[in-house]
Scaffold this motif. Sequence first.
Motif, short mmCIF file in Angstrom:
data_model
loop_
_atom_site.label_atom_id
_atom_site.label_comp_id
_atom_site.label_asym_id
_atom_site.label_seq_id
_atom_site.Cartn_x
_atom_site.Cartn_y
_atom_site.Cartn_z
N ARG A 121 0.74 -1.27 -0.34
CA ARG A 121 0.07 -0.07 0.20
C ARG A 121 0.68 1.14 -0.05
O ARG A 121 0.65 2.28 -0.57
CB ARG A 121 -1.01 0.18 1.18
CG ARG A 121 -1.92 1.22 1.36
CD ARG A 121 -2.52 1.22 2.61
NE ARG A 121 -3.55 2.32 2.61
CZ ARG A 121 -4.87 2.21 2.78
NH1 ARG A 121 -5.38 1.09 2.59
NH2 ARG A 121 -5.41 3.25 2.64
N LYS A 122 1.93 1.19 0.88
CA LYS A 122 2.67 2.17 0.97
C LYS A 122 3.43 2.49 -0.54
O LYS A 122 3.72 3.80 -0.81
CB LYS A 122 3.91 2.31 2.20
CG LYS A 122 3.04 2.26 3.26
CD LYS A 122 2.20 3.24 3.79
CE LYS A 122 1.63 3.01 4.88
NZ LYS A 122 0.88 4.24 5.51
N VAL A 123 4.01 1.54 -1.05
CA VAL A 123 4.63 1.61 -2.36
C VAL A 123 3.43 2.27 -3.49
O VAL A 123 4.00 3.44 -4.07
CB VAL A 123 5.30 0.25 -2.76
CG1 VAL A 123 5.58 0.38 -4.34
CG2 VAL A 123 6.16 -0.30 -1.88
N PHE A 124 2.52 1.63 -3.56
CA PHE A 124 1.71 2.42 -4.42
C PHE A 124 1.14 3.71 -4.20
O PHE A 124 0.74 4.55 -5.15
CB PHE A 124 0.28 1.49 -4.66
CG PHE A 124 0.84 0.40 -5.51
CD1 PHE A 124 0.69 0.54 -6.72
CD2 PHE A 124 0.96 -0.84 -5.23
CE1 PHE A 124 0.74 -0.35 -7.85
CE2 PHE A 124 1.28 -1.93 -5.96
CZ PHE A 124 1.20 -1.95 -7.21
N ALA A 125 1.27 4.27 -2.75
CA ALA A 125 0.92 5.53 -2.32
C ALA A 125 1.96 6.48 -2.89
O ALA A 125 1.78 7.56 -3.58
CB ALA A 125 0.67 5.52 -0.60
N VAL A 126 3.32 6.17 -2.77
CA VAL A 126 4.57 6.76 -3.21
C VAL A 126 4.07 7.09 -5.16
O VAL A 126 4.29 8.13 -5.42
CB VAL A 126 5.86 6.10 -2.87
CG1 VAL A 126 6.81 6.81 -3.60
CG2 VAL A 126 6.00 6.14 -1.49
N VAL A 127 3.91 5.83 -5.36
CA VAL A 127 3.84 6.04 -7.04
C VAL A 127 2.67 6.95 -7.30
O VAL A 127 2.77 7.58 -8.35
CB VAL A 127 3.62 4.56 -7.53
CG1 VAL A 127 3.41 4.59 -9.12
CG2 VAL A 127 4.85 3.72 -7.36
#
Length: 324
Positions: A121-127
């Motif tokens: 979730r955090k990775v896709f939040a950054v993207v």
Amino acid sequence: MGGTDPMSHKHDSWGWMLAVDFFFAGMGGAMLVIAGIADLFLGTGMTSVLGNLLGALCIGLGACLLVLELGRPFQSWRVFMNPKAILTIGAWSMVLAMGAGIIFASFGIGSLPWSDAILARKVFAVVSVIFGLIVATYPGILLARHKSRPFWTGAGIMSLFVISSLVTGAAAHIVSQFVFDALASIVTSWQIVDASSSVVLDGLPYLTVALLVLQFILWIGYIWIKKTGTTEREANAADRWISGNYAMHFKGGFLFIGTLLPIVLILVPINLIQVFGTLLVLVGGVVMRLLVVYSGQDRTWLPGEQKYRSRLPIGDEAFLKAWK
């Protein structure tokens, strides 16, 4: 607002669809930026699932309008094929922002098996933040590169579009939260991770008001600089916003109805009044983009270009009708 020009042709200026594309794409990109930053720094579920999903869907709607505005929709794939073109960069950014945004929003649906995957979730939040910001900034960059359009040229227009995207994105999140809470109270069987509406509705209104104040200051400064500190053509273009055919829409529609009035309404601690204020923010965002796009009809002509274009056929000449 746009006026008419006997020498104007379709390829000389853009229309309302591009302005609405700029609105939805910029707002959607900013919604992803706000949702991603809130998730990264404030905690999981700070914005509603509805708002997160709408961010990606708004970018998609803007992309559809862009395809229609450019013409030949069945050949729209060509825009992805030139890595050096600004349109290609914008097109790929919109696609990546939409994909990341939809996946990011899906983490808020509790019935999905990956809803508890915090790291993903955090990775896709950054993207989502990265490509959402690119999409929100892209319209201003696209316009600023047109040096023949006096009102657009310069980096200032990019800042104005970024601020407006953030303002409308924050306003759209507030409206989405109210709608989400209303739907959740009706449909209790949905397995959706509930957003912290208290955080969103207590914090975003103040952020929206702060951005509206900044937007007002930047626009007054931009018009003043165009009027007093640049070329004669830019000063003439600014005159149309101050006292010309754009003045009423700019002062009344954008500055008052879309900026100053919402500042007052959003600060009122009554939900319906706040929602009405945020809806006015969205109206102001549309008006601003329509004005900016139509102001591109004011352009710097090359020597002899006006004479050349005045001799081009309009389409209803007798010698053309004879061939039909």
